[in-house]
Each structure stands twice: as C-alpha cells, then as structure tokens.
Design a protein around this motif. Structure first.
Motif, PDB file in Angstrom:
ATOM      1  N   ASP A 227     -30.528 -43.569 -25.747  1.00 15.60           N
ATOM      2  CA  ASP A 227     -30.933 -44.429 -24.632  1.00 15.60           C
ATOM      3  C   ASP A 227     -30.809 -45.914 -24.939  1.00 15.60           C
ATOM      4  O   ASP A 227     -30.548 -46.731 -24.058  1.00 15.60           O
ATOM      5  CB  ASP A 227     -32.364 -44.099 -24.189  1.00 15.60           C
ATOM      6  CG  ASP A 227     -33.381 -44.231 -25.313  1.00 15.60           C
ATOM      7  OD1 ASP A 227     -32.969 -44.485 -26.468  1.00 15.60           O
ATOM      8  OD2 ASP A 227     -34.588 -44.071 -25.039  1.00 15.60           O
ATOM      9  N   ASN A 228     -31.018 -46.302 -26.207  1.00 13.97           N
ATOM     10  CA  ASN A 228     -30.846 -47.703 -26.616  1.00 13.97           C
ATOM     11  C   ASN A 228     -30.591 -47.748 -28.117  1.00 13.97           C
ATOM     12  O   ASN A 228     -30.639 -46.713 -28.780  1.00 13.97           O
ATOM     13  CB  ASN A 228     -32.067 -48.557 -26.220  1.00 13.97           C
ATOM     14  CG  ASN A 228     -33.379 -47.908 -26.616  1.00 13.97           C
ATOM     15  OD1 ASN A 228     -33.545 -47.485 -27.753  1.00 13.97           O
ATOM     16  ND2 ASN A 228     -34.298 -47.801 -25.668  1.00 13.97           N
ATOM     17  N   ASP A 229     -30.306 -48.928 -28.641  1.00 10.69           N
ATOM     18  CA  ASP A 229     -29.996 -49.032 -30.061  1.00 10.69           C
ATOM     19  C   ASP A 229     -31.191 -48.563 -30.892  1.00 10.69           C
ATOM     20  O   ASP A 229     -32.318 -49.058 -30.712  1.00 10.69           O
ATOM     21  CB  ASP A 229     -29.652 -50.470 -30.427  1.00 10.69           C
ATOM     22  CG  ASP A 229     -28.297 -50.900 -29.896  1.00 10.69           C
ATOM     23  OD1 ASP A 229     -27.694 -50.118 -29.125  1.00 10.69           O
ATOM     24  OD2 ASP A 229     -27.839 -52.000 -30.233  1.00 10.69           O
ATOM     25  N   ARG A 230     -30.949 -47.639 -31.826  1.00 11.84           N
ATOM     26  CA  ARG A 230     -32.024 -47.044 -32.607  1.00 11.84           C
ATOM     27  C   ARG A 230     -31.594 -46.856 -34.065  1.00 11.84           C
ATOM     28  O   ARG A 230     -30.438 -46.555 -34.343  1.00 11.84           O
ATOM     29  CB  ARG A 230     -32.418 -45.674 -32.045  1.00 11.84           C
ATOM     30  CG  ARG A 230     -33.111 -45.735 -30.695  1.00 11.84           C
ATOM     31  CD  ARG A 230     -33.531 -44.360 -30.218  1.00 11.84           C
ATOM     32  NE  ARG A 230     -34.355 -44.458 -29.023  1.00 11.84           N
ATOM     33  CZ  ARG A 230     -35.658 -44.676 -29.021  1.00 11.84           C
ATOM     34  NH1 ARG A 230     -36.296 -44.805 -30.175  1.00 11.84           N
ATOM     35  NH2 ARG A 230     -36.338 -44.777 -27.898  1.00 11.84           N
ATOM     36  N   ARG A 231     -32.563 -47.012 -34.941  1.00  8.62           N
ATOM     37  CA  ARG A 231     -32.362 -46.670 -36.348  1.00  8.62           C
ATOM     38  C   ARG A 231     -33.010 -45.313 -36.609  1.00  8.62           C
ATOM     39  O   ARG A 231     -34.186 -45.096 -36.296  1.00  8.62           O
ATOM     40  CB  ARG A 231     -32.994 -47.707 -37.266  1.00  8.62           C
ATOM     41  CG  ARG A 231     -32.886 -47.336 -38.764  1.00  8.62           C
ATOM     42  CD  ARG A 231     -33.588 -48.333 -39.666  1.00  8.62           C
ATOM     43  NE  ARG A 231     -32.841 -49.587 -39.713  1.00  8.62           N
ATOM     44  CZ  ARG A 231     -33.231 -50.727 -39.141  1.00  8.62           C
ATOM     45  NH1 ARG A 231     -34.374 -50.754 -38.454  1.00  8.62           N
ATOM     46  NH2 ARG A 231     -32.512 -51.818 -39.240  1.00  8.62           N
ATOM     47  N   ILE A 232     -32.267 -44.396 -37.179  1.00  6.18           N
ATOM     48  CA  ILE A 232     -32.813 -43.099 -37.547  1.00  6.18           C
ATOM     49  C   ILE A 232     -33.549 -43.248 -38.872  1.00  6.18           C
ATOM     50  O   ILE A 232     -32.953 -43.638 -39.885  1.00  6.18           O
ATOM     51  CB  ILE A 232     -31.699 -42.047 -37.643  1.00  6.18           C
ATOM     52  CG1 ILE A 232     -31.095 -41.809 -36.253  1.00  6.18           C
ATOM     53  CG2 ILE A 232     -32.236 -40.739 -38.234  1.00  6.18           C
ATOM     54  CD1 ILE A 232     -29.901 -40.896 -36.252  1.00  6.18           C
ATOM     55  N   VAL A 233     -34.845 -42.943 -38.877  1.00  4.03           N
ATOM     56  CA  VAL A 233     -35.671 -43.165 -40.064  1.00  4.03           C
ATOM     57  C   VAL A 233     -36.087 -41.862 -40.745  1.00  4.03           C
ATOM     58  O   VAL A 233     -36.460 -41.876 -41.919  1.00  4.03           O
ATOM     59  CB  VAL A 233     -36.913 -44.015 -39.735  1.00  4.03           C
ATOM     60  CG1 VAL A 233     -36.493 -45.362 -39.168  1.00  4.03           C
ATOM     61  CG2 VAL A 233     -37.854 -43.307 -38.779  1.00  4.03           C
ATOM     62  N   ALA A 234     -36.044 -40.727 -40.033  1.00  2.00           N
ATOM     63  CA  ALA A 234     -36.407 -39.447 -40.645  1.00  2.00           C
ATOM     64  C   ALA A 234     -35.811 -38.310 -39.829  1.00  2.00           C
ATOM     65  O   ALA A 234     -35.755 -38.381 -38.601  1.00  2.00           O
ATOM     66  CB  ALA A 234     -37.922 -39.284 -40.739  1.00  2.00           C
ATOM     67  N   VAL A 235     -35.370 -37.272 -40.518  1.00  3.69           N
ATOM     68  CA  VAL A 235     -34.796 -36.084 -39.877  1.00  3.69           C
ATOM     69  C   VAL A 235     -35.353 -34.849 -40.580  1.00  3.69           C
ATOM     70  O   VAL A 235     -35.244 -34.720 -41.809  1.00  3.69           O
ATOM     71  CB  VAL A 235     -33.256 -36.069 -39.952  1.00  3.69           C
ATOM     72  CG1 VAL A 235     -32.708 -34.792 -39.337  1.00  3.69           C
ATOM     73  CG2 VAL A 235     -32.678 -37.297 -39.243  1.00  3.69           C
ATOM     74  N   ILE A 236     -35.970 -33.949 -39.804  1.00  2.00           N
ATOM     75  CA  ILE A 236     -36.487 -32.694 -40.351  1.00  2.00           C
ATOM     76  C   ILE A 236     -35.627 -31.570 -39.789  1.00  2.00           C
ATOM     77  O   ILE A 236     -35.650 -31.303 -38.585  1.00  2.00           O
ATOM     78  CB  ILE A 236     -37.969 -32.481 -40.005  1.00  2.00           C
ATOM     79  CG1 ILE A 236     -38.829 -33.614 -40.575  1.00  2.00           C
ATOM     80  CG2 ILE A 236     -38.455 -31.151 -40.547  1.00  2.00           C
ATOM     81  CD1 ILE A 236     -39.052 -34.764 -39.654  1.00  2.00           C
ATOM     82  N   ALA A 293     -36.553 -32.488 -45.787  1.00  2.00           N
ATOM     83  CA  ALA A 293     -36.430 -33.587 -44.835  1.00  2.00           C
ATOM     84  C   ALA A 293     -35.606 -34.716 -45.439  1.00  2.00           C
ATOM     85  O   ALA A 293     -35.551 -34.902 -46.662  1.00  2.00           O
ATOM     86  CB  ALA A 293     -37.809 -34.086 -44.437  1.00  2.00           C
ATOM     87  N   TRP A 294     -34.959 -35.482 -44.556  1.00  2.00           N
ATOM     88  CA  TRP A 294     -34.220 -36.691 -44.945  1.00  2.00           C
ATOM     89  C   TRP A 294     -34.975 -37.871 -44.370  1.00  2.00           C
ATOM     90  O   TRP A 294     -35.221 -37.933 -43.160  1.00  2.00           O
ATOM     91  CB  TRP A 294     -32.801 -36.630 -44.391  1.00  2.00           C
ATOM     92  CG  TRP A 294     -31.961 -37.846 -44.674  1.00  2.00           C
ATOM     93  CD1 TRP A 294     -31.848 -38.515 -45.852  1.00  2.00           C
ATOM     94  CD2 TRP A 294     -31.095 -38.527 -43.755  1.00  2.00           C
ATOM     95  NE1 TRP A 294     -30.970 -39.568 -45.740  1.00  2.00           N
ATOM     96  CE2 TRP A 294     -30.495 -39.597 -44.460  1.00  2.00           C
ATOM     97  CE3 TRP A 294     -30.776 -38.325 -42.409  1.00  2.00           C
ATOM     98  CZ2 TRP A 294     -29.592 -40.469 -43.849  1.00  2.00           C
ATOM     99  CZ3 TRP A 294     -29.874 -39.192 -41.811  1.00  2.00           C
ATOM    100  CH2 TRP A 294     -29.288 -40.252 -42.520  1.00  2.00           C
ATOM    101  N   THR A 295     -35.394 -38.828 -45.215  1.00  2.00           N
ATOM    102  CA  THR A 295     -36.224 -39.946 -44.763  1.00  2.00           C
ATOM    103  C   THR A 295     -35.638 -41.276 -45.250  1.00  2.00           C
ATOM    104  O   THR A 295     -36.180 -41.919 -46.142  1.00  2.00           O
ATOM    105  CB  THR A 295     -37.667 -39.785 -45.275  1.00  2.00           C
ATOM    106  OG1 THR A 295     -37.657 -39.625 -46.709  1.00  2.00           O
ATOM    107  CG2 THR A 295     -38.332 -38.562 -44.648  1.00  2.00           C
ATOM    108  N   PRO A 296     -34.539 -41.738 -44.644  1.00  2.00           N
ATOM    109  CA  PRO A 296     -33.909 -42.982 -45.105  1.00  2.00           C
ATOM    110  C   PRO A 296     -34.675 -44.243 -44.739  1.00  2.00           C
ATOM    111  O   PRO A 296     -34.426 -45.307 -45.307  1.00  2.00           O
ATOM    112  CB  PRO A 296     -32.539 -42.949 -44.414  1.00  2.00           C
ATOM    113  CG  PRO A 296     -32.789 -42.171 -43.154  1.00  2.00           C
ATOM    114  CD  PRO A 296     -33.785 -41.110 -43.550  1.00  2.00           C
TER     115      PRO A 296
END
Length: 351
Positions: A227-236, A293-296
């Motif tokens: 929907d708008n510019d976003r930073r991905i900070v965690a993926v489970i 989980a990936w938590t960059p």
C-alpha cells in the motif's frame, strides 16, 4: 472457522465496552518494563474448541463471536507494546503440574495451526480477513522476538482466538489435558517503540490451504499489493511437510529464502480429495523448530507502494496421494518516507 469478517466499527465499540467490565480480572497485566505473560490454549479433540486460560488455568471470557473461543481484554488507556512470543505444547497432569512435550511429535503434531486476532479501534480492520493477526503457531512452534527498537502497539481492545485446526495423528487419549502455551513479551514503556503493521502473505481471501501433488512441484501464492513504502523488519514463516524451500518474493524477485529442517518422525497428512495419507515415518517431515524467524529490523529490505509480495515454494511429495500444505509469511513492516533506502540496500547499491 473464520473470525467475523463482516464486523462493523460499531460492533467493535460495543464489544470493547462490554469486555472492559471484565478487564479487572482477566486483562493482561500492565508493565513498567518488558515482562512476560503466559496464556494457555486448550486443545480439545472432542469439542474442537480453543478456549484461552490464564497462567493459573482459569478460563477467560467466552467469545460472543465464535463458538469454542475466548476473548482476553487488554488495558484501556494504557498502550502496551507486543514484542514477541515463545510457544510450546504442554500436558497438564492430574496433580496440576505441567510437562513440556514440544519435542514429542505425537503432541506437537496436534497443532496444525492456531492464530490470535487483535481487535481494537486503534488498529481497525486491515484486510478482507478482518482484524490483524499478530501471533500464530503451527506444528513447528516457531518462537520470535521483534528486532531491537520495534514493537506492535496494542491500545485497548482485546486478543481473540482466531482460526484453529487440531489434529491427533497418534490417537492420544482424549482425556489428556493438552495445551498450547504462549509466553508473550510486552512493554508499556513511555518512550515506546517503532510501530509495525502485520500482514499475512499468501492468505488472500482468508484461505491459504492448497494441495501438493505427488512428485516434484512448485507453488506461487497470490499477489499481495503493497500500500505504501515499507521496510520489512520481521518475517515468521509457516509451511507443512515435504517442502524443499520456501521464499518471500517481491515483484517475482526473491527477498528471502527459508530452507526447512527435516526429521524422521511419524505424521499423517490431511485428505485433499484423494484420501488421507496415514500415520507414517519419513525422513523429510517438519520437526519442532523446523523453521526460524527472520528479523532484519532497520536493515530489512524496503518495498515500494505498488509492489507485489508473494510466496514461492518447492515441494517433493514422496506419496502417491496429494497432501495438504500452506506457505505463509507473517510479515511485520514499518512505513518509511518515500524514497528512503535501508542501510543494507545502500551497501548493495554500491557494489
């Protein structure tokens, strides 16, 4: 079972007002520093219910929305930040003691999946599936903590049992008291955290199940528009058995690949039109802790408004019948100003 997808804002206001009366005895505690709160979810193979219990096994309020579920009010007027959770399968003994059985596939395979829903005017309805689902667990029982400085803001409202699916492939006795145990990490720090939003990639139209045919195959999930510019900070991540690899992609390009761990354990596969695959051993079944989980955090990739996230998976099904599967990435992200790049992206741009 799906969680009131047609709920209106007025219904939410009424529900919050009703359950605030009970908050004095069932609400999660308010913390001055990060602490933990324990919640149990009963796995009942006879009633197929998912009632919530507090740390002393007191059952919380029955849900007025979904049969067999519960609601857990949160403090009004005191925002708290959800930071992460750990999850186990436990068995409660007749004397009240608890045994952790998370390493026994006879028990952790009971949890096909379970989700928590957060209902509050502060978050509202975030997708066609209704309210946000910040916490979930499959048989792999993946623990996670959001990266340093990030949280998920919960301002009043309540947590609610969402969607669940129990199994019992080992045919354990129905009178055993088996629970999912969630240990939530919360904070009410006045300074707060960088707030995040949560999206379930490959859960379009509230349905994420599909059949994996015999032999080698691939699966690409439906597109999830950004929907708008976003930073991905965690993926489970979440997947079932016989996955060779799964990946979160943006515009078809891989952002992150996950390679599930395998173990030789006994499981059964659900009927997907060709009959169920019976309880059996195989070297490529998914064990507990089979995914991480990936938590960059602040170094996470930035996706742009108009981009399209999706899943991609490779499978090798050794059975003559099709088996059920899911590929889901519970994805936490933060909004960023248009044009901003992450430190990682700047470094890559300079290579």
């Amino acid at each position: 079972m799906r969680f009131f997808p047609q709920t209106s804002n007025q219904q939410v206001k009424v529900a919050i007002k009703i359950i605030s009366i009970a908050a004095c005895f069932s609400a999660l505690p308010v913390f001055a520093v990060p602490q933990t709160a324990v919640r149990y979810v009963g796995i009942d193979h006879q009633s197929h219910s998912a009632y919530i219990y507090d740390e002393n096994f007191n059952r919380l309020l029955d849900s007025p929305y979904i049969e067999g579920g519960s609601i857990d009010p949160l403090p009004e007027g005191q925002p708290i930040w959800f930071l992460g959770t750990s999850v186990d399968i436990v068995k409660r003994n007749p004397d009240g003691s608890v045994d952790v059985v998370s390493d026994d596939p006879d028990y952790y395979e009971m949890n096909h999946h379970f989700t928590w829903v957060y209902v509050s005017e502060s978050r509202g309805m975030t997708s066609d599936c209704g309210f946000p689902q910040p916490v979930a667990a499959g048989s792999e029982l993946t623990d996670f903590l959001l990266p340093s400085g990030y949280g998920y803001k919960m301002d009043g409202g309540f947590l609610h049992t969402g969607d669940w699916h129990w199994e019992n492939p080992a045919n354990k006795p129905h009178d055993e008291q088996v629970f999912l145990r969630f240990v939530f990490v919360f904070d009410d720090s006045a300074g707060g955290y960088r707030d995040t939003d949560v999206a379930w990639i490959d859960a379009v139209n509230c349905d994420s199940s599909f059949a994996v045919p015999s032999g080698k195959s691939t699966h690409r999930g439906d597109s999830y528009p950004v929907d708008n510019d976003r930073r991905i900070v965690a993926v489970i991540p979440h997947v079932h058995d016989h996955a060779k690899s799964i990946a979160l992609t943006n515009n078809g390009e891989r952002l992150r690949r996950f390679k599930p761990a395998n173990a030789s354990i006994s499981v059964a596969h659900d009927d997907v039109g060709e009959g169920p695959t019976p309880y059996h051993d195989h070297k490529n079944h998914l064990p507990t802790d089979g995914l991480s989980a990936w938590t960059p955090g602040a170094y996470g990739p930035i996706v742009r408004a108009g981009d399209s996230l999706s899943t991609f998976a490779k499978f090798k099904n050794p059975h003559p019948r099709a088996i059920d599967n899911m590929v889901i990435f519970v994805t936490y992200s933060e909004k960023v100003p248009a044009g901003e790049t992450s430190p990682e992206a700047k470094q890559l741009d300079g290579d």
